[in-house]
Design a protein around this motif. Sequence first.
Motif, mmCIF file in Angstrom:
data_model
loop_
_atom_site.group_PDB
_atom_site.id
_atom_site.type_symbol
_atom_site.label_atom_id
_atom_site.label_comp_id
_atom_site.label_asym_id
_atom_site.label_seq_id
_atom_site.Cartn_x
_atom_site.Cartn_y
_atom_site.Cartn_z
ATOM 1 N N HIS A 105 20.310 38.840 40.089
ATOM 2 C CA HIS A 105 21.306 39.908 39.910
ATOM 3 C C HIS A 105 21.363 40.349 38.452
ATOM 4 O O HIS A 105 22.444 40.690 37.935
ATOM 5 N N ASP A 106 20.229 40.289 37.762
ATOM 6 C CA ASP A 106 20.152 40.717 36.350
ATOM 7 C C ASP A 106 21.009 39.859 35.430
ATOM 8 O O ASP A 106 21.500 40.350 34.405
ATOM 9 N N GLY A 107 21.207 38.597 35.800
ATOM 10 C CA GLY A 107 22.077 37.739 35.001
ATOM 11 C C GLY A 107 21.330 36.806 34.051
ATOM 12 O O GLY A 107 21.946 35.911 33.488
ATOM 13 N N ARG A 108 20.027 37.061 33.860
ATOM 14 C CA ARG A 108 19.266 36.144 33.003
ATOM 15 C C ARG A 108 19.859 36.079 31.587
ATOM 16 O O ARG A 108 20.078 34.988 31.050
ATOM 17 N N ASP A 109 20.154 37.224 30.993
ATOM 18 C CA ASP A 109 20.659 37.214 29.616
ATOM 19 C C ASP A 109 22.078 36.631 29.543
ATOM 20 O O ASP A 109 22.438 35.984 28.564
ATOM 21 N N PHE A 110 22.857 36.866 30.600
ATOM 22 C CA PHE A 110 24.188 36.231 30.683
ATOM 23 C C PHE A 110 24.024 34.710 30.614
ATOM 24 O O PHE A 110 24.723 34.023 29.851
ATOM 25 N N LEU A 111 23.074 34.181 31.390
ATOM 26 C CA LEU A 111 22.872 32.728 31.398
ATOM 27 C C LEU A 111 22.406 32.232 30.033
ATOM 28 O O LEU A 111 22.920 31.230 29.516
ATOM 29 N N LEU A 112 21.433 32.943 29.436
ATOM 30 C CA LEU A 112 20.919 32.494 28.129
ATOM 31 C C LEU A 112 22.033 32.499 27.074
ATOM 32 O O LEU A 112 22.145 31.564 26.273
ATOM 33 N N THR A 113 22.869 33.540 27.101
ATOM 34 C CA THR A 113 23.970 33.616 26.127
ATOM 35 C C THR A 113 24.956 32.474 26.323
ATOM 36 O O THR A 113 25.381 31.824 25.370
ATOM 37 N N ARG A 114 25.314 32.212 27.587
ATOM 38 C CA ARG A 114 26.311 31.176 27.862
ATOM 39 C C ARG A 114 25.738 29.772 27.662
ATOM 40 O O ARG A 114 26.486 28.845 27.317
ATOM 41 N N ILE A 115 24.446 29.604 27.866
ATOM 42 C CA ILE A 115 23.831 28.298 27.566
ATOM 43 C C ILE A 115 23.885 28.077 26.047
ATOM 44 O O ILE A 115 24.238 26.993 25.584
ATOM 45 N N ALA A 116 23.565 29.132 25.278
ATOM 46 C CA ALA A 116 23.600 29.017 23.808
ATOM 47 C C ALA A 116 25.018 28.694 23.328
ATOM 48 O O ALA A 116 25.203 27.940 22.367
ATOM 49 N N PRO A 157 12.463 21.634 33.047
ATOM 50 C CA PRO A 157 12.479 23.054 32.676
ATOM 51 C C PRO A 157 12.878 23.268 31.216
ATOM 52 O O PRO A 157 13.635 22.475 30.656
ATOM 53 N N ALA A 158 12.392 24.369 30.627
ATOM 54 C CA ALA A 158 12.663 24.655 29.210
ATOM 55 C C ALA A 158 13.975 25.411 29.012
ATOM 56 O O ALA A 158 14.430 25.580 27.887
ATOM 57 N N TRP A 159 14.575 25.890 30.087
ATOM 58 C CA TRP A 159 15.788 26.703 30.008
ATOM 59 C C TRP A 159 15.604 27.903 29.072
ATOM 60 O O TRP A 159 16.461 28.217 28.251
ATOM 61 N N ASP A 160 14.453 28.538 29.198
ATOM 62 C CA ASP A 160 14.192 29.767 28.441
ATOM 63 C C ASP A 160 14.035 30.939 29.417
ATOM 64 O O ASP A 160 14.145 30.758 30.642
ATOM 65 N N ALA A 161 13.768 32.129 28.870
ATOM 66 C CA ALA A 161 13.688 33.331 29.712
ATOM 67 C C ALA A 161 12.587 33.198 30.763
ATOM 68 O O ALA A 161 12.772 33.606 31.920
ATOM 69 N N ALA A 162 11.454 32.625 30.368
ATOM 70 C CA ALA A 162 10.324 32.523 31.312
ATOM 71 C C ALA A 162 10.701 31.633 32.497
ATOM 72 O O ALA A 162 10.423 31.972 33.657
ATOM 73 N N PHE A 163 11.353 30.514 32.238
ATOM 74 C CA PHE A 163 11.752 29.627 33.345
ATOM 75 C C PHE A 163 12.772 30.327 34.250
ATOM 76 O O PHE A 163 12.677 30.270 35.476
ATOM 77 N N LEU A 164 13.741 30.994 33.632
ATOM 78 C CA LEU A 164 14.771 31.655 34.445
ATOM 79 C C LEU A 164 14.171 32.765 35.299
ATOM 80 O O LEU A 164 14.539 32.926 36.466
ATOM 81 N N ASP A 165 13.222 33.526 34.737
ATOM 82 C CA ASP A 165 12.569 34.572 35.534
ATOM 83 C C ASP A 165 11.824 33.952 36.719
ATOM 84 O O ASP A 165 11.874 34.466 37.842
ATOM 85 N N TRP A 166 11.148 32.852 36.451
ATOM 86 C CA TRP A 166 10.409 32.153 37.523
ATOM 87 C C TRP A 166 11.389 31.735 38.626
ATOM 88 O O TRP A 166 11.134 31.920 39.816
ATOM 89 N N LEU A 167 12.538 31.180 38.215
ATOM 90 C CA LEU A 167 13.527 30.695 39.190
ATOM 91 C C LEU A 167 14.133 31.859 39.983
ATOM 92 O O LEU A 167 14.360 31.755 41.188
ATOM 93 N N GLY A 168 14.383 32.970 39.309
ATOM 94 C CA GLY A 168 14.924 34.145 39.990
ATOM 95 C C GLY A 168 13.960 34.637 41.072
ATOM 96 O O GLY A 168 14.373 34.956 42.197
#
Length: 201
Positions: A46-57, A160-171
């Motif tokens: 649902h286009d939430g990758r950057d939301f997740l990265l921001t909140r993880i940071a 998992p690295a918890w980076d953008a590439a992993f999150l895209d793969w999971l999505g």
Amino acid sequence: MIRLDIQGAHTQLCSTLCAKCPQGPAGCCKAPPHMDWSDVGRVVAHDGRDFLLTRIAKKDLLPREGGLELRRVKRREAPTEPMERKCVFHGAGGCTIAPTMRPATCNYFLCEDTFIEGGERKGERSAVLARQAHGALRAVYERWDAALSARIAETFPEGPAWDAAFLDWLGEAFVRLEAASGTELSALPVSDENRQAVEER
Ligand code: SF4
Ligand code: SF4
């Protein structure tokens, strides 16, 4: 009263009791569910990758085995309200993030009190259907989590690295699982109100 908004994996079950929850102002958000693999994948889809990265940071979402943990904070929303330990995303008016950004459990979980208030024991249709939808969704999400856990262990043996590439793969993995479960999800019980809304679309 219970209201069903059946939308497959994104279904929401709501109760009027939650506005005056017997557990206090934060209700069950005092003990937020984990964001499991299937939830993380669903948020990314649902286009939430950057939301997740921001909140993880920001450490609002904490990596753990099986997904992410929602941080709990201690605060009160008004001087007249009790101090509570609750989900970081809970505010004065309830949840502050969109349903698509929450763990699915936040959208479909209802406690036993809501089924009592909703008239399940008297056969009230919306409560009976909500119980069925609740069980069906829990089974689907548990199966998706098991499938994703196995695929993550196979693809990322170091974790998992918890980076953008992993999150895209999971999505993408979530989208494939959801597409493959079409029949199961379309069999979710639909209330009369929900059916009418779908027919009018
Ligand atoms: S589901 Fe139950 S515990 Fe959770 S907010 Fe509603 S009434 Fe309260
Ligand atoms: S994400 Fe929202 S609905 Fe879920 S526990 Fe936190 S505040 Fe409550």
